[in-house]
Scaffold this active site. Structure first.
Site, PDB file in Angstrom:
ATOM      1  N   ARG A 112      14.078   2.770  -5.036  1.00  0.00           N
ATOM      2  CA  ARG A 112      14.899   3.992  -5.057  1.00  0.00           C
ATOM      3  C   ARG A 112      16.401   3.690  -5.099  1.00  0.00           C
ATOM      4  O   ARG A 112      17.187   4.598  -5.352  1.00  0.00           O
ATOM      5  CB  ARG A 112      14.588   4.862  -3.835  1.00  0.00           C
ATOM      6  CG  ARG A 112      13.215   5.540  -3.902  1.00  0.00           C
ATOM      7  CD  ARG A 112      13.032   6.502  -2.751  1.00  0.00           C
ATOM      8  NE  ARG A 112      11.832   7.307  -2.906  1.00  0.00           N
ATOM      9  CZ  ARG A 112      10.620   6.940  -2.511  1.00  0.00           C
ATOM     10  NH1 ARG A 112      10.442   5.774  -1.919  1.00  0.00           N
ATOM     11  NH2 ARG A 112       9.581   7.738  -2.687  1.00  0.00           N
ATOM     12  N   GLY A 167       5.520  -0.132  -9.061  1.00  0.00           N
ATOM     13  CA  GLY A 167       6.397  -0.490 -10.170  1.00  0.00           C
ATOM     14  C   GLY A 167       7.861  -0.381  -9.796  1.00  0.00           C
ATOM     15  O   GLY A 167       8.211  -0.401  -8.616  1.00  0.00           O
ATOM     16  N   ALA A 168       8.735  -0.292 -10.837  1.00  0.00           N
ATOM     17  CA  ALA A 168      10.191  -0.373 -10.642  1.00  0.00           C
ATOM     18  C   ALA A 168      10.487  -1.622  -9.803  1.00  0.00           C
ATOM     19  O   ALA A 168      11.153  -1.563  -8.765  1.00  0.00           O
ATOM     20  CB  ALA A 168      10.745   0.897 -10.002  1.00  0.00           C
ATOM     21  N   LEU A 169       9.980  -2.726 -10.288  1.00  0.00           N
ATOM     22  CA  LEU A 169       9.965  -3.956  -9.483  1.00  0.00           C
ATOM     23  C   LEU A 169      11.366  -4.537  -9.290  1.00  0.00           C
ATOM     24  O   LEU A 169      12.199  -4.513 -10.189  1.00  0.00           O
ATOM     25  CB  LEU A 169       9.062  -4.992 -10.155  1.00  0.00           C
ATOM     26  CG  LEU A 169       7.611  -4.557 -10.395  1.00  0.00           C
ATOM     27  CD1 LEU A 169       6.801  -5.703 -11.007  1.00  0.00           C
ATOM     28  CD2 LEU A 169       6.934  -4.063  -9.109  1.00  0.00           C
ATOM     29  N   HIS A 183       9.679  -7.175  -4.502  1.00  0.00           N
ATOM     30  CA  HIS A 183       8.314  -7.285  -5.049  1.00  0.00           C
ATOM     31  C   HIS A 183       8.044  -8.711  -5.525  1.00  0.00           C
ATOM     32  O   HIS A 183       6.951  -9.241  -5.330  1.00  0.00           O
ATOM     33  CB  HIS A 183       8.141  -6.350  -6.253  1.00  0.00           C
ATOM     34  CG  HIS A 183       8.240  -4.893  -5.927  1.00  0.00           C
ATOM     35  ND1 HIS A 183       9.302  -4.112  -6.323  1.00  0.00           N
ATOM     36  CD2 HIS A 183       7.389  -4.074  -5.252  1.00  0.00           C
ATOM     37  CE1 HIS A 183       9.100  -2.870  -5.918  1.00  0.00           C
ATOM     38  NE2 HIS A 183       7.967  -2.813  -5.252  1.00  0.00           N
ATOM     39  N   GLN A 203       4.164   1.595   7.431  1.00  0.00           N
ATOM     40  CA  GLN A 203       3.078   1.548   6.440  1.00  0.00           C
ATOM     41  C   GLN A 203       2.163   0.351   6.711  1.00  0.00           C
ATOM     42  O   GLN A 203       0.938   0.461   6.613  1.00  0.00           O
ATOM     43  CB  GLN A 203       3.658   1.458   5.021  1.00  0.00           C
ATOM     44  CG  GLN A 203       2.608   1.176   3.955  1.00  0.00           C
ATOM     45  CD  GLN A 203       3.142   1.288   2.544  1.00  0.00           C
ATOM     46  OE1 GLN A 203       3.213   2.375   2.000  1.00  0.00           O
ATOM     47  NE2 GLN A 203       3.501   0.161   1.929  1.00  0.00           N
TER      48      GLN A 203
HETATM   49  O1  PAF Z   1       4.569   0.413  -0.697  1.00  0.00           O
HETATM   50  C1  PAF Z   1       4.267   0.911  -1.810  1.00  0.00           C
HETATM   51  O2  PAF Z   1       4.854   0.600  -2.845  1.00  0.00           O
HETATM   52  C2  PAF Z   1       3.133   1.922  -1.881  1.00  0.00           C
HETATM   53  O3  PAF Z   1       3.117   2.735  -0.755  1.00  0.00           O
HETATM   54  C3  PAF Z   1       1.756   1.254  -2.101  1.00  0.00           C
HETATM   55  C4  PAF Z   1       1.358   0.389  -0.938  1.00  0.00           C
HETATM   56  C5  PAF Z   1       1.795   0.430  -3.387  1.00  0.00           C
HETATM   57  C6  PAF Z   1       0.693   2.346  -2.252  1.00  0.00           C
HETATM   58  O4  PAF Z   1       0.946   3.175  -3.341  1.00  0.00           O
END
Ligand code: PAF
Length: 285
Positions: free
Chosen positions: A187, A29-31, A35, A153
């Protein structure tokens, strides 16, 4: 678009529609525009898309960070309403839906557990792996879209897919930046105004540093990046490493650079109380 809270709801709706490839965009969230770019890539190639919004507690190694993480569900749904289609779904589970029982799984990601984010956020990738594997089991996507800002990630998730034999393609989508170059992040809105003004120096410095790789030593470049960024009040570099996107072993000398590999400068900066990450390719030619 349909907003669905339960695993049953997602699976039922999927069964009814039976559209493939199914695209999946996991978010907390907090798009922001980053996103939305993931969602646009998903709708561009998939007739059905699921976006999840879930602030995953297991990936936070700092309770203050979890408490302060922005939660803006109604604004998020408003944004998604402008880009998703009638059949697309937004999955907004609660903790019980994602973790019906304690999840004590421990994942291992080889060298990815020993560098950069893994060193500064112990347990973070284990929590990411827990939630992403759970979400993949629920949504069973054909393609999942992740932002390249979270460079390590994506490598962890690709390894998770390999280890668990998920039949899902991982699409890495380029970083979206503010007009002043700061990588978009949920953030960013938490930055103090004075520090927000200084933050673009991170990308500016990475851009200059990426051109130094041809003629300068790695230690010179690392020193340049840290010194330049730390001239700005409130910014302090946690790490800056140059790694190949395949190996993630920090390069120490130019002799280690191999033609045919793609190298990226990856950075984490403490900006006041907020932690920012970014990366940029360091092209060898
Ligand atoms: O990248 C993110 O926003 C988070 O790490 C994810 C992949 C949604 C997992 O909570």
């Amino acid at each position: 678009m349909k907003v669905i809270r339960t695993v049953y709801g997602i699976q039922n709706q999927k069964k009814k529609l039976h559209l493939h490839p199914l695209g999946f965009v996991p978010t907390m969230g907090a798009l922001h525009e980053g996103h939305i770019s993931l969602v646009n890539n998903a709708t561009g190639e998939c007739p059905l898309v699921v976006v999840s919004i879930y602030v995953n507690p297991t990936q936070f190694n700092d309770t203050e960070d979890l408490k302060n993480y922005p939660r803006t569900l109604s604004a998020d749904l408003g944004k998604l309403g402008t880009v998703l289609r009638e059949n697309d779904m937004v999955f907004t589970p609660d903790d019980k839906e994602i973790y019906p029982a304690a999840d004590n799984r421990v994942f291992h990601f080889g060298n990815l557990d020993n560098v950069m984010e893994a060193l500064y956020r112990p347990g973070h990738f284990n929590g990411v792996a827990k939630v992403v594997s759970r979400l993949f089991d629920i949504v069973q996507p054909d393609v999942a879209f992740f932002g390249l800002k979270d460079f390590q990630q994506i490598a962890v998730i690709r390894d998770l897919v390999r280890q668990k034999r998920y039949n899902v393609r991982i699409a890495g989508i380029p970083i979206v930046r503010e007009p002043d170059g700061l990588a978009m992040s949920s953030r960013n809105r938490l930055l103090e105004p004075e520090i927000r003004k200084e933050a673009p120096v991170i990308y500016k410095t990475l851009s200059v540093a990426s051109a130094l790789i041809k003629d300068h030593d790695i230690s010179y470049i690392k020193n340049f990046v840290t010194k330049t960024i730390e001239k700005s009040a409130g910014l302090s570099v946690e790490y800056f490493e140059i790694v190949a996107d395949t190996q993630f072993i920090p390069v120490k000398t130019k002799k280690e650079l191999k033609n045919g590999c793609r190298y990226y400068g990856c950075i984490a900066v403490k900006a006041g109380k907020i932690r920012l990450i970014d990366n940029i390719e360091f092209p060898l030619v």
